[in-house]
Design an enzyme around this catalytic site. Structure first.
Site, PDB file in Angstrom:
ATOM      1  N   GLU A 289     -11.887   2.663   5.162  1.00 49.11           N
ATOM      2  CA  GLU A 289     -10.871   2.850   6.213  1.00 49.11           C
ATOM      3  C   GLU A 289     -10.871   4.352   6.522  1.00 49.11           C
ATOM      4  O   GLU A 289     -10.105   5.117   5.961  1.00 49.11           O
ATOM      5  CB  GLU A 289      -9.499   2.383   5.723  1.00 49.11           C
ATOM      6  CG  GLU A 289      -8.486   2.325   6.850  1.00 49.11           C
ATOM      7  CD  GLU A 289      -7.072   2.111   6.345  1.00 49.11           C
ATOM      8  OE1 GLU A 289      -6.387   1.228   6.865  1.00 49.11           O
ATOM      9  OE2 GLU A 289      -6.644   2.849   5.436  1.00 49.11           O
TER      10      GLU A 289
ATOM     11  N   HIS B  56      -8.741   0.882  -0.526  1.00 48.34           N
ATOM     12  CA  HIS B  56      -9.234   1.556   0.685  1.00 48.34           C
ATOM     13  C   HIS B  56      -9.878   2.877   0.286  1.00 48.34           C
ATOM     14  O   HIS B  56      -9.323   3.607  -0.538  1.00 48.34           O
ATOM     15  CB  HIS B  56      -8.070   1.849   1.666  1.00 48.34           C
ATOM     16  CG  HIS B  56      -7.593   0.650   2.414  1.00 48.34           C
ATOM     17  ND1 HIS B  56      -6.468   0.652   3.211  1.00 48.34           N
ATOM     18  CD2 HIS B  56      -8.113  -0.602   2.515  1.00 48.34           C
ATOM     19  CE1 HIS B  56      -6.308  -0.543   3.765  1.00 48.34           C
ATOM     20  NE2 HIS B  56      -7.288  -1.329   3.339  1.00 48.34           N
TER      21      HIS B  56
ATOM     22  N   HIS C 114      -4.531   8.337   0.595  1.00 51.26           N
ATOM     23  CA  HIS C 114      -3.111   8.604   0.359  1.00 51.26           C
ATOM     24  C   HIS C 114      -2.895   9.107  -1.067  1.00 51.26           C
ATOM     25  O   HIS C 114      -2.077   9.999  -1.304  1.00 51.26           O
ATOM     26  CB  HIS C 114      -2.280   7.342   0.593  1.00 51.26           C
ATOM     27  CG  HIS C 114      -2.384   6.823   1.993  1.00 51.26           C
ATOM     28  ND1 HIS C 114      -1.975   7.542   3.086  1.00 51.26           N
ATOM     29  CD2 HIS C 114      -2.882   5.663   2.488  1.00 51.26           C
ATOM     30  CE1 HIS C 114      -2.206   6.852   4.189  1.00 51.26           C
ATOM     31  NE2 HIS C 114      -2.757   5.702   3.856  1.00 51.26           N
TER      32      HIS C 114
ATOM     33  N   GLU D 228       0.826  -1.211   0.000  1.00 49.04           N
ATOM     34  CA  GLU D 228       0.000   0.000   0.000  1.00 49.04           C
ATOM     35  C   GLU D 228       0.862   1.263   0.000  1.00 49.04           C
ATOM     36  O   GLU D 228       1.483   1.597   1.019  1.00 49.04           O
ATOM     37  CB  GLU D 228      -0.884  -0.015   1.263  1.00 49.04           C
ATOM     38  CG  GLU D 228      -1.775   1.197   1.408  1.00 49.04           C
ATOM     39  CD  GLU D 228      -2.588   1.157   2.698  1.00 49.04           C
ATOM     40  OE1 GLU D 228      -2.147   0.521   3.672  1.00 49.04           O
ATOM     41  OE2 GLU D 228      -3.658   1.785   2.732  1.00 49.04           O
TER      42      GLU D 228
HETATM   43  C1  LER Z   1      -2.257   3.901   6.913  1.00 47.12           C
HETATM   44  O1  LER Z   1      -2.630   5.231   6.874  1.00 47.12           O
HETATM   45  C2  LER Z   1      -3.191   3.060   6.127  1.00 47.12           C
HETATM   46  O2  LER Z   1      -3.851   3.533   5.223  1.00 47.12           O
HETATM   47  C3  LER Z   1      -3.344   1.649   6.425  1.00 47.12           C
HETATM   48  O3  LER Z   1      -4.075   0.927   5.552  1.00 47.12           O
HETATM   49  C4  LER Z   1      -2.454   0.957   7.372  1.00 47.12           C
HETATM   50  O4  LER Z   1      -1.281   0.498   6.912  1.00 47.12           O
HETATM   51 MN    MN Z   2      -5.117   2.277   3.980  1.00 50.60          MN
END
Ligand code: LER
Ligand code: MN
Length: 269
Positions: free
Chosen positions: A246, A211, A188, A152
């Site tokens: 998430e 996610h 992200h 990830e």
């Molecule tokens: C961390 O910010 C994240 O997105 C997760 O999925 C954990 O590793």
């Molecule tokens: Mn994540």
């Protein structure tokens, strides 16, 4: 696409976990809301009673999308790329047990925060080598158990090592990993990618897990990301795996979980 949501079995400093507490109750609640799965964050893989958990999942007709164990990094400072071999080895052992646990549920093992960061005084190349060594070791077990680990890319405030989907893809190719694919986390990507949709399209043969959270890490629809465009690029690459909420439990767990499910329905997910 199937809908999943983050759930932790223990209180942790890691923020975007929607439900924490009694697993049996949470599974019931999440299934009633219309989710197809949970992304389970455990402290240690050994804490799970597989037989019981399977019963609860079956009776609520949901599954486990992924099994993560961020506490080893967040709370204990272990990582797969630490310069200290003993620390890496300790962490490899945890990931191996996590892989075995994931195999019982047909779940992925996300490799996000647990890969660590380039520590001060060390180079990108050394860190990459240590991480590669660790992953190759874990991959042997993943192959035996037929489990996929999902690398990830994370934003720059959480790690300085592998921030974009292109960087993740390049690493997987370079090390010739076979049981490692990409986890695209939209939160992200919103910070690191020039274009979220174009990055998704470029990583089309690698994306195995997704996610979801909005720009503020709240429920999709509660920030300013263009989820219509994001979802249509996922459709374009024929993604039919899980989208995992998430996200921060804001204003509270139930409201966030509800808002997300409503919004996903509007997006035809
Ligand atoms: C961390 O910010 C994240 O997105 C997760 O999925 C954990 O590793
Ligand atoms: Mn994540």
């Amino acid at each position: 696409m199937k809908k999943s949501i983050s759930v932790a079995t223990f209180p942790t400093k890691f923020g975007p976990l929607v439900f924490t507490g009694d697993l049996k109750e949470i599974i019931q609640k999440v299934s009633n809301l219309g989710y197809n799965g949970i992304e389970l964050f455990v402290k240690r893989p050994g804490e799970i009673n597989v037989k019981l958990l399977r019963q609860w999942l079956n009776s609520n007709k949901i599954c486990i999308s992924g099994i993560a164990a961020v506490a080893a990094f967040v709370e204990e400072g272990l990582s797969l790329s630490d310069p200290d071999k003993n620390i890496r080895n300790k962490h490899i052992e945890i990931i191996k047990r996590q892989i075995e646990l994931a195999s019982y549920f047909n779940a992925v093992v996300p490799i996000g925060l647990v890969r660590g960061r380039i520590k001060e005084g060390f180079s990108y190349e050394e860190t990459e080598e240590w991480f590669a060594e660790s992953l190759i070791e874990c991959e042997k077990v993943a192959k035996n158990f037929n489990v996929i680990m999902t690398l990830e890319p994370l934003n720059r405030y959480e790690t300085n090592f592998i921030n974009t989907l292109d960087e993740g893809k390049k690493f997987i190719k370079k090390i010739r990993l076979q049981n490692v694919k990409i986890l695209a986390d939209i939160f992200h990507m919103n910070i690191e990618e020039v274009s979220i949709s174009k990055a998704i399209i470029r990583a089309k043969n690698y994306i195995y897990h997704v996610h979801f959270a909005d720009s503020n890490r709240c429920a999709p629809g509660d920030g300013h990301l263009n989820f219509r465009e994001i979802v249509s690029s996922l459709v374009r690459i024929n993604y039919n795996g899980f989208v995992v909420m998430e996200m921060l439990p804001k204003p509270d767990s139930l409201t966030a979980a509800n808002r997300a499910i409503f919004y996903l329905k509007e997006l035809n997910i």
